[in-house]
Write an enzyme that holds these catalytic residues in place. Structure first.
Site, short mmCIF file in Angstrom:
data_model
loop_
_atom_site.label_atom_id
_atom_site.label_comp_id
_atom_site.label_asym_id
_atom_site.label_seq_id
_atom_site.Cartn_x
_atom_site.Cartn_y
_atom_site.Cartn_z
N SER A 61 3.42 -1.64 10.18
CA SER A 61 4.45 -1.62 10.70
C SER A 61 5.19 -2.96 10.34
CB SER A 61 4.94 -1.23 12.15
OG SER A 61 4.53 0.10 12.14
N ASN A 63 0.66 -1.24 -0.10
CA ASN A 63 -0.02 -0.01 -0.22
C ASN A 63 0.82 1.33 -0.07
OD1 ASN A 63 -1.82 2.15 0.51
ND2 ASN A 63 -2.38 1.41 2.57
N TRP A 64 1.10 1.75 -1.02
CA TRP A 64 1.99 2.96 -1.43
C TRP A 64 1.59 4.33 -0.71
CZ3 TRP A 64 4.36 2.51 -6.88
CH2 TRP A 64 5.35 1.35 -6.79
N LYS A 65 0.03 4.29 -0.34
CA LYS A 65 -0.62 5.65 0.14
C LYS A 65 -0.30 6.62 -0.89
CE LYS A 65 -0.09 3.44 4.38
NZ LYS A 65 -0.34 3.79 6.10
N GLY A 82 2.24 2.55 10.66
CA GLY A 82 3.01 3.57 10.44
C GLY A 82 3.78 4.17 11.78
N HIS A 104 -9.28 1.36 4.55
CA HIS A 104 -8.24 1.56 5.26
C HIS A 104 -8.64 2.43 6.36
CE1 HIS A 104 -4.29 2.72 6.20
NE2 HIS A 104 -3.77 1.79 5.68
N GLU A 140 -6.94 4.87 7.50
CA GLU A 140 -6.82 6.54 7.00
C GLU A 140 -8.22 6.84 6.44
OE1 GLU A 140 -2.95 5.84 5.21
OE2 GLU A 140 -2.05 5.25 7.32
N GLY A 156 2.95 -0.82 4.06
CA GLY A 156 2.96 0.43 3.90
C GLY A 156 4.34 0.92 3.66
N GLY A 157 4.95 1.54 4.56
CA GLY A 157 6.34 2.05 4.55
C GLY A 157 7.49 1.26 3.78
N GLU A 185 -5.31 -4.63 10.54
CA GLU A 185 -4.37 -3.82 10.89
C GLU A 185 -4.92 -2.96 12.15
OE1 GLU A 185 -2.28 -2.49 6.97
OE2 GLU A 185 -4.29 -1.40 6.95
P1 PGA Z 1 2.69 0.44 7.55
O1 PGA Z 1 1.21 0.59 6.72
O2 PGA Z 1 3.35 -0.69 6.95
O3 PGA Z 1 3.45 1.57 7.10
O4 PGA Z 1 2.48 0.44 9.11
C1 PGA Z 1 0.50 -0.24 6.55
C2 PGA Z 1 -0.88 0.18 6.14
O5 PGA Z 1 -1.33 1.36 6.36
O6 PGA Z 1 -1.61 -0.64 5.14
#
Ligand code: PGA
Length: 257
Positions: A210, A9-11, A172, A94, A96, A231-232, A166
């Site tokens: 994470s 997930n590149w956001k 994050g 998600h 967010e 993500g990251g 999640e």
């Molecule tokens: P993260 O994000 O790996 O940076 O914690 C995961 C996500 O939000 O899908």
């Protein structure tokens, strides 16, 4: 053998040029994959990537969609548009989107239906926040989200749903849940879906929050964790490839049977 799903997930990261550079490096490191690899870039990169990496072994997905097919909805992108551009997946719900864009379970449910109707596979994100976990309400919260988000789903739709568990407080932040706790939640989700939809096919449940190379194998070893939503750590091609390789190393073909 039961494949894992490793999804990125590149956001809101990477413009088109960054995406091209990512894949130049990525495919210079590895071109054959035994797991399902899914990359979800920003909308603006999606068409190019689907077109240019059609038979690369990597599948693509959007990070969101709208539930109407077309019309006067300024700024929105429909599930049918995502499908037509060549993507196979869409992330829905998600945290967010729930937090910053006010998406509740009712809206998420409509998006899930629209995505399925248009032939997309859904990566549905669920998870509790820190206070809910401290109050030991995580199972109640997560199963209630799933119940509402998948409301009206037909039994045969279950195979097109992937759930990403999640915990919000782990996204994050560098904090992760104990792999055994993630395993327990993934197990409950599977049991809940199986019971609710009377289906014999097992739903895939990913862990996200994470996830990185230093902890990936701890999660992949868990019996009920079928992969990760990353993500990251998915933004760097070398790190993402290392996680994919870690998954292949721990694939014994006998988990989650
Ligand atoms: P993260 O994000 O790996 O940076 O914690 C995961 C996500 O939000 O899908």
């Amino acid at each position: 053998m039961n494949k894992r799903i490793i999804a990125a997930n590149w956001k809101m990261n990477k413009d088109l040029n960054d995406s091209k550079n990512f894949f130049k490096k990525f495919f210079s490191l590895k071109t054959d994959f035994s797991d399902d690899i899914i990359v979800c870039p920003p909308f603006i990169d999606l068409g190019y990537l689907c077109e240019n990496f059609k038979n690369s072994g990597v599948k693509f997905g959007a990070q969101n969609c709208y539930y109407e097919d077309s019309g006067a909805f300024t700024g929105e992108v429909s599930a049918s548009m995502i499908k037509k551009i060549g993507a196979d997946y869409v992330i829905i719900g998600h945290s967010e989107r729930r937090t910053y864009f006010g998406e509740d379970d009712h809206i998420i449910n409509k998006k899930v239906s629209a995505a399925l109707k248009n032939g997309l596979k859904v990566i549905l994100c669920v998870g509790e926040d820190l206070s809910q976990r401290e109050q030991k309400k995580e199972f109640e919260v997560v199963l209630s989200q799933i119940k509402q988000d998948l409301d009206g789903l037909k039994q045969e739709d279950v195979k097109n749903i992937i759930i990403a568990y999640e915990p919000i407080w782990a996204i994050g932040t560098g904090k992760t849940i104990f792999p055994q706790q993630a395993d327990l939640m993934c197990k409950s989700i599977k049991e809940f879906v199986k019971e609710t939809y009377k289906t014999s096919s097992q739903i895939k449940v990913l862990y996200g929050g994470s996830l990185k190379i230093s902890n990936a194998s701890d999660f992949f070893k868990m019996q009920n964790v079928d992969g990760g939503l990353i993500g990251g750590a998915s933004l760097d091609p070398e790190e993402f490839i290392k996680i994919i390789i870690e998954s292949e190393k721990t694939s014994k073909g006998d988990f989650n049977e």
